[in-house]
Structures are given as structure tokens and as C-alpha cells.
Design a protein around this motif. Structure first.
Motif, short mmCIF file in Angstrom:
data_model
loop_
_atom_site.label_atom_id
_atom_site.label_comp_id
_atom_site.label_asym_id
_atom_site.label_seq_id
_atom_site.Cartn_x
_atom_site.Cartn_y
_atom_site.Cartn_z
N SER A 180 -32.00 8.37 -6.22
CA SER A 180 -30.80 7.73 -6.69
C SER A 180 -29.54 8.26 -6.01
N THR A 182 -37.12 -6.94 -0.52
CA THR A 182 -35.94 -6.95 -1.38
C THR A 182 -35.93 -8.16 -2.29
N SER A 242 -36.11 3.24 -4.75
CA SER A 242 -37.50 3.40 -5.15
C SER A 242 -38.18 4.54 -4.43
N THR A 274 -37.47 1.77 -9.23
CA THR A 274 -36.10 1.66 -8.75
C THR A 274 -35.42 3.02 -8.83
N VAL A 278 -38.30 -7.61 -5.22
CA VAL A 278 -37.73 -6.73 -6.23
C VAL A 278 -36.67 -7.47 -7.04
N ALA A 310 -31.45 -0.81 -5.79
CA ALA A 310 -32.65 -0.59 -6.59
C ALA A 310 -33.87 -0.50 -5.72
N VAL A 311 -33.94 -1.34 -4.69
CA VAL A 311 -35.06 -1.28 -3.75
C VAL A 311 -35.02 0.03 -2.98
N ARG A 354 -28.72 -4.44 -6.71
CA ARG A 354 -30.15 -4.74 -6.60
C ARG A 354 -30.71 -4.27 -5.28
#
Length: 273
Positions: free
Chosen positions: A16, A99, A12, A133, A102, A8-9, A5
């Protein structure tokens, strides 16, 4: 907070590939090289019983950016006519707070795809929650999110999913801090035909921005964007005006709705519609 997670923040805005290889102190919303203007979370509301094109001038309920800025529309003075310039406020959060938001969005099911049901209501608003994300952009649209609470047409699972999303929206729109006025680098002007109010006459004001009416964005509505020094001039003039102020370019008179562009927006095409 799990590593996935946090990534993921991070993902964004920096992609990736970097997100999957990040570690240690870089697993935070303030990682070096990140675009501070990249959107992380947004809640918009549209539809309902409104005039054609009215959604174009609406600001998102809340927008959260990679550098911790949270932009919302502040309280509106209860007078008629209302001020021409919207009360847009910006608050700053630290990395951990972004964070956490999100993480809350993931827990609330913004990336889920289950059926949310259809409350038996007409002309209700649709709430759209956007989360960005490393996996991409997730958008969850909910018709009558607030108005449909307790509707008997919803199953228990649908009601629970809606409650989780409604709680998330309440949390996002309730972010508090030392807010200040948002100063945009560009301003969209939505121009339409001016209809005078005989009881509240206003003298025309010379238009200081990009030529009106601009590109057609809805029946009878044009949009033009002023940037840089023109944006500052438009903002200054609008702050001295109200919703009934007529704007003239010397050849025509217009009614103008002002829509400050947000950090991730660049033109009329970015406005909701």
C-alpha cells in the motif's frame, strides 16, 4: 478507470505504501519490482456432494496473477478412466486487461459484506471469489451461486447481488487467449489406498516423486510435494497414466491424485479443503 482502482491492482503485490505514492506509467499491473507470482483474483468452488478430502485435489476455476497469467483447467476428455494428469492451461493478458478484471470485481461487489441469502438447496457448491488489493485480501463466499438463481427465498437485493457476482465469475472463467499447457515447478500428490478395478487391470508404476503417502491431510489421504527434477519426473509419468493407475514405492501401492501447484502455492497447506 479511477486512480484508486488502478492503485488497487498495483497494491496487490507491491504494498500500500508504494501504491499510494505511485503515479503516471507506474499505475499499471506491470510496475517494475512487482512480484509476477502474486495473486490478484481467484475463483474456487468447493463443497457439494463429494467424498471427504475430494476438494483437496480441485484446481481453482480461475487464477489471475500480477504478470497477466490466467490459469484455468482446460477441457477434460470424456473417457473412463480419465487421464491422471489434469489439463491445466495458462493464458496471458496485458496490463490493461488485468486492471479491467480487477475493476469488474470491485464493481461486482467482491469487497461488499451484505447478506447474500440462503437458497433452499442441499448439497450445492460454494463459490469463493478472492480479490487482493492494497487494502488487503477480500473474500466473498456464495453458497449455490449458480444453482440458487431465481430461488424464491432470496430478496430482490440478494438476487441482484448474486447476479452481479455470477456475471463476474462467467467473465473470469470465460477469459480467452492463446493458451498453453501450464508447467508447474512443484506437484502435490494426494495418495490413498489403492482399490483395483477387476475389469480394468493396470500394472503398477514405480513412483518417481517424493515419498508417499506424505503428511495426513484428510482421513485416509496423505499429501506430498515433489519439486524441481522430481516434479518433472512426476509430470512425465502421470501424463502416461490414467485415474486407475496404481503407483508403488516398492513396499505399498497407492492411488494418486495429481495437483499441480500454482505460482502462489508452495505446499499441501495451500490446497483447498
Amino acid at each position: 478507470m479511477t486512480r484508486s482502482r488502478a492503485l488497487a491492482v498495483l497494491g496487490s503485490v507491491i504494498g500500500s505504501v508504494l501504491a499510494l505514492t505511485a503515479c503516471g506509467p507506474k499505475d499499471s499491473p506491470a510496475a517494475p519490482g512487482a512480484d509476477p507470482d502474486a495473486l490478484v483474483l481467484r475463483v474456487t468452488q468447493g463443497g457439494g456432494y463429494t467424498a471427504p478430502g475430494a476438494d483437496l485435489g480441485r484446481l481453482p476455476l480461475v487464477s489471475v496473477y500480477r504478470d497477466g497469467r490466467v490459469i484455468t483447467e482446460g477441457p477434460v476428455v470424456a473417457i473412463y478412466p480419465a487421464p491422471a494428469w489434469p489439463n491445466v492451461q495458462v493464458t496471458r493478458l496485458d496490463d490493461d486487461a488485468v486492471t479491467d478484471l480487477v475493476d469488474a470485481a470491485l464493481d461486482a461487489g467482491v469487497t461488499a459484506t451484505g447478506d447474500l441469502g440462503s437458497p433452499g438447496l442441499a448439497d450445492a457448491t460454494t463459490t469463493t471469489i478472492t480479490l487482493v488489493t492494497a487494502a488487503g485480501t477480500s473474500t466473498r463466499e456464495v453458497y449455490a451461486l449458480q444453482e440458487g438463481q431465481g430461488d424464491p427465498a432470496l430478496t430482490a437485493d440478494q438476487a441482484a447481488a448474486r447476479t452481479a457476482l455470477a456475471d463476474l465469475v462467467d467473465r473470469l472463467t470465460g477469459v480467452q487467449g492463446d493458451g498453453e499447457s501450464y508447467e508447474p515447478s512443484a506437484v502435490a500428490a494426494l495418495a490413498g489406498s489403492y482399490v483395483a478395478d477387476p475389469d480394468l487391470a493396470r500394472d503398477p508404476v514405480t513412483w518417481p516423486g517424493a515419498p508417499l503417502p506424505g503428511e495426513s491431510v484428510a482421513p485416509g489421504i496423505g499429501c506430498t510435494v515433489s519439486a524441481g527434477a522430481q516434479a518433472s519426473a512426476v509430470r512425465s509419468a502421470a501424463q502416461d497414466a490414467d485415474g486407475l493407475t496404481p503407483w508403488t514405492d516398492g513396499s505399498a501401492t497407492w492411488a494418486v491424485t495429481f495437483r499441480p501447484l500454482l505460482p502462489d502455492e508452495s505446499g499441501c497447506a495451500d490446497l483447498a479443503g
